[in-house]
Design an enzyme around this catalytic site. Structure first.
Site, PDB file in Angstrom:
ATOM      1  CD  GLU A   1     -14.358  16.107  34.499  1.00 26.47           C
ATOM      2  OE1 GLU A   1     -15.175  15.839  35.383  1.00 26.47           O
ATOM      3  OE2 GLU A   1     -14.538  15.828  33.287  1.00 26.47           O
TER       4      GLU A   1
ATOM      5  CB  CYS B   1     -19.527  14.557  36.505  1.00 27.19           C
ATOM      6  SG  CYS B   1     -19.256  13.165  35.404  1.00 27.19           S
TER       7      CYS B   1
ATOM      8  CG  ASN C   1     -18.468   8.262  37.323  1.00 26.97           C
ATOM      9  OD1 ASN C   1     -19.313   7.793  36.567  1.00 26.97           O
ATOM     10  ND2 ASN C   1     -18.436   9.544  37.631  1.00 26.97           N
TER      11      ASN C   1
ATOM     12  CG  HIS D   1     -22.713   0.095  32.539  1.00 25.38           C
ATOM     13  ND1 HIS D   1     -21.988   1.223  32.826  1.00 25.38           N
ATOM     14  CD2 HIS D   1     -23.387  -0.223  33.696  1.00 25.38           C
ATOM     15  CE1 HIS D   1     -22.216   1.583  34.072  1.00 25.38           C
ATOM     16  NE2 HIS D   1     -23.063   0.730  34.628  1.00 25.38           N
ATOM     17  CB  ALA D   2     -18.161   2.076  31.268  1.00 14.70           C
TER      18      ALA D   2
ATOM     19  CD  GLU E   1     -23.179  14.423  34.281  1.00 10.25           C
ATOM     20  OE1 GLU E   1     -22.052  14.928  34.026  1.00 10.25           O
ATOM     21  OE2 GLU E   1     -23.328  13.428  34.983  1.00 10.25           O
ATOM     22  CG  LEU E   2     -21.648  15.877  27.792  1.00  8.37           C
ATOM     23  CD1 LEU E   2     -21.424  16.670  26.512  1.00  8.37           C
ATOM     24  CD2 LEU E   2     -21.698  14.385  27.507  1.00  8.37           C
TER      25      LEU E   2
ATOM     26  N   GLY F   1     -21.043  10.933  30.315  1.00 11.38           N
ATOM     27  CA  GLY F   1     -19.700  10.530  29.920  1.00 11.38           C
ATOM     28  C   GLY F   1     -18.857  11.708  29.499  1.00 11.38           C
TER      29      GLY F   1
END
Length: 458
Positions: free
Chosen positions: A363, A266, A135, A159-160, A232-233, A210
């Site tokens: 979310e 997020c 993102n 990375h993604a 960090e989720l 993620g």
């Protein structure tokens, strides 16, 4: 999942990339390990010079960097440019402050333990693996890499899989500034290969931004290997509006908080909790401002909302809204995917949500805002704290006593008063509960991947 750039504006495959095989992964880990031994012998001044040069190179290439970000994940071009500039700012921040943040700290009670002097020293750990999301393809990486390298660590990036061009771009950025070869290396691998990299004895720690399932998997592996982890989720952040708030300012900021980055943040405000005395007026303002946003090609100047980054993300968001509506929720604006190519979803405001709607607890990663009415601050705090997440929060009030009460009552890693949550290099960032553990940014962020060594002298 293939490692590929798929244009979310059209849904078309742009380019597919061959994953690194085992030999290439080994070569890159070995490079990072060798560079770590070299980098820890350099001075802060030398690393700062290299970091500034890399920041200058990134900023000078802003048009290309922004093009890659918009192409791969669909954010409006102006926001992509802003992300490039923010990344360069973060690099300069750590270049200028790392030595101060990691300076030896005298311990005042040395005499009590029979020492003439006692102090603590921060030293690098070595190779750190970062597993990063799509993102904010540059900023999420830079906010790990800049402090890690300035501390004397080296970085590996997984990375993604849908932002490979961003990953490849970052692979050589720090070497362009002068850092030793291997100081930062991208690994083009799938998620199944992450466990083996964490387990490699040369890798000393891991950080992940993620999903909650990904965080649990990484934390389990790191725990088994007894390695430091920072997670960090994500979150489902409350945005609380009290009756004393400036409603026009709150509604304007609420729109930005919910739709920045196409709503895929997020720390975005996701649940909007409004005092009953001002609920009708705020919901009207909010829905009108959301409905006025322009949806379209993110390369077009003036577009406010581009596509969601992936088809699955768009479909998941639609399912949350459809579930809420089926259970009796009311859509004030939006509520569907427009009839056009790509993975778009309308800016949406929804209220009268029943407790059993998935949107209440899950979310929403896209431009969908849920509204809740409350009668008093105790009810607001109960609604705010009822999710399993605890990343950040926002409170709008002009009552100092209310402000102090909410700062104490909210279960979150941060509280922003009369504003929206933003990650700044200068402020610690992270959450509690299922939003993860550890902190990024500020002084605490650079200290996460160091050895705090205690020194005692007779």
């Amino acid at each position: 999942m293939a490692i590929a750039t798929i244009n979310p504006t059209t849904g078309e495959l742009v380019q597919e990339f061959e994953p690194h095989d085992a030999a290439e992964v080994e070569r890159r880990i070995a490079e990072a390990d060798e560079a770590a031994r070299a980098l820890r012998r350099t001075t802060y001044a030398q690393r700062a010079q290299w970091m500034h040069a890399a920041a200058d190179a990134l900023e000078a290439d802003i048009d290309e960097g922004a093009r890659i970000l918009t192409l791969e994940m669909g954010k409006p071009l102006a926001q992509s440019r802003a992300e490039v500039l923010k990344s360069a700012k973060g690099m300069r921040y750590y270049a200028d402050n790392a030595e101060r943040f990691l300076a030896d700290e005298p311990l005042p009670d040395a005499s009590a333990v029979g020492a003439s002097q006692a102090f603590t020293r921060y030293q690098p750990l070595g190779v750190v693996l970062a597993v990063m999301p799509w993102n904010y393809p540059f900023w999420q990486v830079i906010r790990f890499a800049a402090p890690a390298l300035m501390a004397g660590n080296t970085g590996l990036l997984k990375h993604a899989s849908n932002v490979p061009q961003s990953a490849i771009y970052l692979d050589t950025l720090f070497e362009e500034g002068g850092f030793p070869t291997g100081s930062f290396r991208t690994l083009l691998i799938g998620s199944r290969e992450v466990e083996a990299v964490i387990a490699d004895r040369r890798v000393k720690a891991v950080t992940l931004t993620g999903s909650e399932p990904a965080g649990r998997a990484v934390a389990a592996t790191a725990g088994r290997e007894i390695k430091k982890a920072v997670l960090e989720l994500g979150g489902s952040d409350p945005f609380i509006v009290m009756s004393s708030a400036d409603l026009e300012a709150a509604a304007t900021t609420a729109v930005k908080a919910r739709t920045s980055n196409n709503g895929q943040s997020c720390i975005a405000g996701k649940r909007f909790l409004v005092h009953t005395d001002v609920y009708d007026e705020f919901s009207r303002l909010f829905a009108e401002k959301m409905a006025a946003l322009r949806v379209g090609d993110p390369f077009d100047e003036g577009v406010d909302i581009g596509p969601l980054a992936t088809r699955s993300g768009r479909d998941d968001l639609a399912e949350l809204v459809d579930d809420a509506v089926a259970r009796g929720a009311r859509v004030l604006t939006g509520g569907k995917a427009p009839e056009r190519p790509g993975w778009f979803y309308e800016p949406t405001v929804i209220d009268q949500l029943p407790d059993d709607a998935r949107l209440v607890l899950e979310e929403a990663f896209g431009p969908v805002a849920s509204l809740y009415r409350f009668a008093d601050r105790e009810e607001a705090a109960r609604i705010a704290n009822q999710t399993t997440f605890g990343l950040s929060s926002a409170v709008w009030t002009n009552d100092p006593e209310e402000e102090a009460w909410f700062i104490q009552a909210l279960d979150a890693g941060a509280v922003f008063v009369n504003g929206m949550t933003v990650s700044y290099p200068e402020l610690p960032f992270g959450g509690i509960k299922d939003s993860g553990f550890g902190r990024e940014l500020a002084a605490v962020g650079i200290r996460e991947f160091t050895n705090l060594k205690t020194v005692w002298k007779a």
